[in-house]
Scaffold this motif. Structure first.
Motif, PDB file in Angstrom:
ATOM      1  N   ASP A 542       0.828  -1.205   0.000  1.00  0.00           N
ATOM      2  CA  ASP A 542       0.000   0.000   0.000  1.00  0.00           C
ATOM      3  C   ASP A 542       0.858   1.249   0.000  1.00  0.00           C
ATOM      4  O   ASP A 542       0.532   2.252  -0.656  1.00  0.00           O
ATOM      5  N   LYS A 561      -5.726   5.662   0.130  1.00  0.00           N
ATOM      6  CA  LYS A 561      -6.004   4.739   1.230  1.00  0.00           C
ATOM      7  C   LYS A 561      -4.734   3.980   1.584  1.00  0.00           C
ATOM      8  O   LYS A 561      -3.868   3.737   0.734  1.00  0.00           O
ATOM      9  N   LEU A 562      -4.625   3.626   2.854  1.00  0.00           N
ATOM     10  CA  LEU A 562      -3.462   2.912   3.358  1.00  0.00           C
ATOM     11  C   LEU A 562      -3.892   1.991   4.495  1.00  0.00           C
ATOM     12  O   LEU A 562      -4.748   2.372   5.311  1.00  0.00           O
ATOM     13  N   GLN A 563      -3.291   0.809   4.564  1.00  0.00           N
ATOM     14  CA  GLN A 563      -3.479  -0.090   5.681  1.00  0.00           C
ATOM     15  C   GLN A 563      -2.267   0.001   6.591  1.00  0.00           C
ATOM     16  O   GLN A 563      -1.151   0.252   6.129  1.00  0.00           O
ATOM     17  N   HIS A 595      -6.935   0.586   8.895  1.00  0.00           N
ATOM     18  CA  HIS A 595      -6.742   1.308   7.641  1.00  0.00           C
ATOM     19  C   HIS A 595      -7.451   2.660   7.714  1.00  0.00           C
ATOM     20  O   HIS A 595      -8.286   2.909   8.597  1.00  0.00           O
ATOM     21  N   ARG A 597      -8.901   5.959   4.829  1.00  0.00           N
ATOM     22  CA  ARG A 597      -9.193   6.305   3.439  1.00  0.00           C
ATOM     23  C   ARG A 597      -9.559   7.787   3.365  1.00  0.00           C
ATOM     24  O   ARG A 597     -10.351   8.271   4.167  1.00  0.00           O
TER      25      ARG A 597
END
Length: 1114
Positions: A542, A561-563, A595, A597
């Motif tokens: 990610d 978005k990132l986890q 996460h 977003r």
């Protein structure tokens, strides 16, 4: 003390992804926003060559931020702060230093910490960087406590509580007026833990660094813990909150005790010195520079200073220290010219300094780290040797402490019964005595087996951690505990013993591994805490996708978005160009435990910029950066339009490109034209994307308006409409500057001038120059009406010698002549008085000319008034054969057809009323020399030939004529020169070998060339009658013998009448001119270091003979 932590990273856990994306700036930590995708030629976005560095000052002192910016056009610089405006000019002063190019913000009296931003903006973009101001007060806590006595704020109350029995807590609180007993019990437990921690810190420092701190440590252990902060007799004990280099701990007691503590601490710190000092470093621009030093005693931190400013660890500077606290390093990243200067390292009361020299490095693809020049010592090796030396000293001290332990116990028993607090009971005293025994156990633990105890560490979850303890003996086994439970080795825990070193290694840490660890050996113990940290971290896939720039068209939605993983809870923050984003109509932020977003709804062009996510928890933080590029049609071209040329046949004008090209370069411009007074617009069409246009389809005197649109791949911009432009309007140029006099002579005055500042909107065609005599009101034109002066200079020749003149000039454009300039200063038409001097430094003083060719001598000179020129040959005026031509500044002598009689020294005399100057040149007229006369050969000495020749016919006429002799050996096929530059008529050639034939040639030479050769007869060796040959004998010996000849016992080796030779052991004697005096006994003697041999013979002469006897002996 030795504590290791394998595989632990910094708080963030990962490298910052924004560093690679900020490579657009030459300075780390600077964010640049470019308004257009392509920059016009010669333009550039703003950037920080040197950004403002963080500043830490005491409260009330001056704080100064400095920044150096670049960019074309020159950016405008502004400052902002987080906690309010900068409008107060008495507190905040902004200025620009032209000598250094620095933009300076001065905070006159710093009262609170704050964050400051510096903005640099021009039409191409903006650059932003952030810095901080830290304000501290060293004694604030001390005074705040000292001024709040009574109740729970009274230190005496806490001393009594710490030394009292639990059953007496309620009565003590009642006596001091404290009501909340539960709260007091919690604070009391915290104070006990804090006191124990302070004690361990002090012991650690005394054990691992400065030996003189042992006195302070002994004072701590010699007095019961409950007696700390108390005074008895003439001695006192002071609680030390933390022992660091700057000595900024909290002292509880009166100021005299604090002063005494500072004296002890300074005395201890004075023992620290530099084993290896920092050295001068030479680095190239954009490289890193590394200063290194080694201390004699460990220190957790030293102070680095440049120009009186303390350097802090950050983006520009990296300050590190080795595990043994002996090696300290300062790394300066991306060196610039502003980093040049003297850097100092301060450890305690001593310091050392060194220069950093930054040189031009040009454009480089690979950056390196520059260190001190020369043979720098192996720092690690020196530090290790010093650490072993300190360890030996500490072992000696520990032995001495153990020997004196019984005396310390006795001293405590004598002191404790006499020490008490106000209102303490007899039971309290008994409690103190009991507690002193516990302290005795602690002292025994310290002076026992452990020479390197445990220390608290922080470990990253799922990574390894290591605890190490060193004992004084190799044969002592130990046991490890966690939270009081014994630890056994398994697949995840390794327990090893290597001599006196015991290690506990946790391969993969988890939350349950947090706790207090204890190591016991032979009745001694040491403890430490392992805190498992779980900082936030991004999913690598990610993160890689997130850091790629996102490009989209206007009106579309942007999604980021990132986890992530880490200890909960995790706080998530989103930023755009440094400003935090919040949920509103155009921004949607979704957050969950793992996460997040970000949704930007219907993005506009202004949303272009840096998008950053920052996550943090109790264990650390990290962040990631991406770029958002929103494409849109360009804005309208920027006006107003500037007319560069306006004439009866054309109108040329230019404008500025759109302020925002929408993210795509401008490919074309669309133009329309309207004649003023009409309602219709004429389409001109599209032109290339250069903002300039030349319209040749115009009528003189008419006015026109133009519409301009910019075209990119995203669409067509709004229209820009120009003002009215007239073709061939009447606009005269302004006046030039007054003419300046370049030089003045009797017949000529030279002038120059500059162009007018106002050209009238069209190009300049030329100039008109006028003159006026002194005392007259009439101006007359210098140049003819049909001859306009094209250049900005002119030589006025229509002048009268001795008369004074003034001049003025006007410019002419397509509309006509403009206004005349102001008159120049009066100048007289007369020659200046200049002493003659020759101006050509390359004139030669010698010349060779072939007879029949011309002789030409030219000299250049400077003289005023005009000089008289005289040419001489050998100090006599030149003949009529020579033609002399004179002009201004030069003179020439010409002999069309030269003869040998023209050889001589020619001189030119330049003379006027100021002085005179002479130049001389030697001229030699010659030709190729005639060859020498016949050549004869003679032999006067064997092995030599004398070559004799008749002189050349040119020898009497050419005193520079000389001869060269060459030889040809019958065994060789090339001629070799045996003599050159001979000014006589004979030469003796040596090394003539018998049995060979020789040829000789003689050449005549002069400055012009070489004559034909004159050859000699063949010379060969032949046997002559009357020479007697005797048998040849050889002499042997090792070492080689030395040969000596005697006649009648007289040494004849140096007699020139005899020719003696010894060739390869063959000895011979040749009598050159035999006479009666040569009669006698001849002896030859051979000698070396081992012996002597000789033989002799008698020479008799019978009758008169002309033979040359050759005698040989052994």
């Amino acid at each position: 003390l030795e504590t290791k932590k394998a595989g632990c990273r910094d708080q963030t856990g990962y490298l910052q992804p924004s560093q690679s994306k900020r490579a657009l700036s030459k300075t780390p930590g600077v964010m640049i926003t470019q308004y257009t995708s392509t920059l016009p030629e010669g333009k550039s976005t703003p950037d920080f060559r040197c950004k403002p560095m963080p500043v830490t000052v005491k409260e009330g002192e001056l704080a100064v931020f400095k920044a150096v910016v670049t960019g074309e056009p020159k950016p405008e610089v502004s400052w902002r702060r987080a906690k309010g405006p900068l409008a107060d000019k008495e507190r905040f002063q902004r200025r620009y230093d032209e000598s250094t190019g620095e933009h300076i913000l001065e905070v006159i009296s710093a009262v609170e910490a704050d964050t400051y931003k510096c903005y640099a903006v021009n039409e191409c973009g903006k650059a932003v960087c952030t810095t901080t101001l830290n304000v501290f007060d060293v004694f604030a806590q001390y005074y705040s406590k000292a001024q709040t006595p009574g109740g729970e704020n009274d230190e005496t109350f806490w001393d009594v509580m710490l030394n009292a029995d639990k059953r007496d807590y309620e009565s003590i609180c009642s006596e001091y007026g404290v009501v909340d007993l539960n709260m007091i019990l919690k604070k009391l437990e915290e104070k006990r833990k804090k006191k124990e921690k302070d004690k361990q810190k002090l012991k650690y420092l005394a054990k691992s660094s400065v030996p003189l701190l042992q006195d302070i440590m002994n004072s701590w252990d010699s007095v019961p813990e409950e007696q700390c902060n108390q005074s008895f007799g003439t001695k006192s004990c002071i609680k030390i909150e933390g022992l660091v280099q700057s000595d900024t701990g909290i002292y509880i007691g009166d100021p005299e005790e604090a002063n005494r503590h500072n004296t002890q601490l300074n005395h201890a710190m004075s023992n620290v010195d530099f084993m290896i000092k920092i050295q001068e470093i030479k680095a190239e621009e954009n490289d890193d520079a590394l200063f290194e030093c080694v201390l004699t005693h460990p220190l957790p931190k030293i102070t680095w200073i440049k120009k009186g400013i303390v350097l802090e660890d950050g983006e520009k500077y990296s300050i590190t220290v080795s595990d043994n606290k002996l090696i300290h390093r300062l790394l300066i990243r991306n060196c610039t010219k502003l980093d040049k200067g003297i850097y100092s390292a301060i450890a305690g009361i001593i310091s050392c300094s060194a220069w950093l020299v930054v040189e031009d490095g040009g454009t480089k693809l690979i950056h390196k780290t520059a260190k001190a020049a020369g043979a720098q010592s192996d720092l690690e090796k020196v530090a290790k040797e010093q650490q072993m030396k300190i360890q030996e000293e500490m072992e000696k001290i520990l032995k001495a402490v153990k020997g004196k332990y019984s005396e310390t116990e006795k001293l405590r028993e004598d002191i404790l019964p006499h020490v008490g607090h106000r209102g303490e009971s007899e039971k309290t005293g008994k409690t103190q005595k009991a507690n002193s025994k516990d302290n005795t156990l602690t002292a025994m633990e310290y002076s026992g087996h452990e020479t390197g105890g445990l220390s608290d560490i922080d470990a990253i979850i799922h990574e390894s951690a290591e605890l190490t303890c060193k004992l004084s003996r190799d044969d002592c086994e130990g046991v490890w505990f966690r939270d009081g439970k014994k630890i056994y080795p398994d697949d995840n825990i390794s327990i090893t013993m290597n001599g006196s070193i015991h290690k506990l290694v946790i391969m993969q840490c988890s939350v349950e591994h947090s706790g207090k660890y204890r190591f016991e050996a032979d009745g001694r113990k040491t403890e430490a805490m392992i805190n498992i940290r779980d900082p936030p971290r991004f999913d690598p896939e990610d993160l890689s996708a997130f850091t790629r720039p996102l490009t989209l068209k206007v009106g579309h939605n942007a999604i980021f978005k990132l986890q992530f993983i880490g200890h909960k809870p995790i706080k998530v923050q989103w930023y755009r160009d440094g400003d935090e984003l919040q949920d509103d109509n155009s921004v949607r932020i979704e957050k969950s435990a793992s996460h997040s977003r970000l949704l930007l709804i219907r993005c506009q062009r202004r949303d272009t910029g840096e998008i950053k996510i920052k996550i943090r928890n109790d264990h650390g933080f990290t962040e990631a950066v991406s770029q958002l590029i929103v494409l849109d049609k360009p804005s309208a071209p920027m006006g107003p339009a500037e007319v560069t040329e306006s004439s009866a046949s054309c109108i040329e004008f230019k404008w500025r490109p759109p302020k925002d090209d929408g993210g795509s370069p401008v490919t074309n411009y669309i133009l329309e034209r309207q004649q003023v007074g009409r309602n219709t617009w004429k389409k001109i069409g599209e032109i290339p994307g250069v903002p300039i246009y030349r319209d040749t389809d115009v009528d003189r005197g008419r006015k026109y308006c133009y519409r301009i649109w910019a075209v990119t791949s995203e669409g067509i911009s709004e229209v820009m409409e120009t003002d009215e432009m007239q073709a061939g309007r009447v606009a005269f140029p302004g006046p030039p500057a007054p003419p300046k006099v370049v030089s003045a002579f009797n017949e000529c005055i030279k002038l120059s001038w500059s162009s007018p500042a106002i050209t009238g909107g069209s190009r300049l065609l030329g100039y008109i120059l006028e003159k006026r005599k002194q005392g007259s009101n009439l101006w007359t034109v210098v140049n003819a009406p049909d001859e306009i002066i094209k250049e900005k200079k002119y030589a006025v020749r229509d002048v009268v010698e001795g008369m004074a003149y003034e001049f003025r000039v006007c410019a002419i454009n397509l509309s006509g002549a403009g206004e005349f300039s102001n008159a120049s200063e009066f100048v007289f038409a007369r020659d200046p008085k200049i002493r003659p001097r020759f101006t050509n430094n390359k004139m030669k003083s010698f010349m060779v000319v072939r007879a029949g060719n011309s002789v030409r001598i030219t000299v250049s000179f400077e003289a005023s008034p005009r000089p008289e020129i005289t040419w001489l040959k050998d100090n006599v005026p030149v003949t009529k054969r020579a033609t002399v031509s004179n002009s201004d500044g030069s003179s020439q002598l010409l002999i069309p057809t030269s003869e040998r009689s023209d050889t001589g020294i020619y001189s030119v005399l330049v003379k006027n009323i100021v002085g005179q100057e002479t130049f001389r040149m030697e001229v030699r007229v010659t030709d190729d020399p005639k060859p020498p006369g016949p050549v004869e050969l003679e032999e006067n000495v064997p092995g030599t030939v004398t070559v004799i020749w008749k002189p050349s016919l040119d020898e009497k006429r050419d005193d520079r004529l000389h001869y060269t002799v060459s030889k040809l050996d019958s065994t060789k096929h090339t001629w070799t020169t045996v003599a050159d530059r001979l000014f006589n008529n004979r030469f003796t050639v040596c090394n003539i070998v018998q049995g060979r034939e020789y040829h000789f040639r003689v050449y005549a030479k002069n400055d012009m060339g070489t004559s034909a050769p004159s050859e000699s007869p063949i010379w060969g060796t032949e046997k002559k009658k009357g020479v007697f040959m005797y048998p040849i004998c050889a002499v042997r010996g090792n070492p080689a013998p030395r040969i000596t000849w005697y006649r009648s016992h007289v040494n004849i080796n140096t007699d020139t009448n005899y020719y003696i030779s010894n060739t390869c052991g063959v000895c011979s004697l040749l009598i050159l001119h035999v006479s009666p005096k040569d009669v006698g006994e001849y002896t030859v003697v051979a000698e070396n270091s081992l012996g002597r041999a000789e033989c002799s013979t008698v020479l008799s002469i019978k009758g008169k003979t002309k033979t040359r006897p050759l005698l040989h002996w052994i």
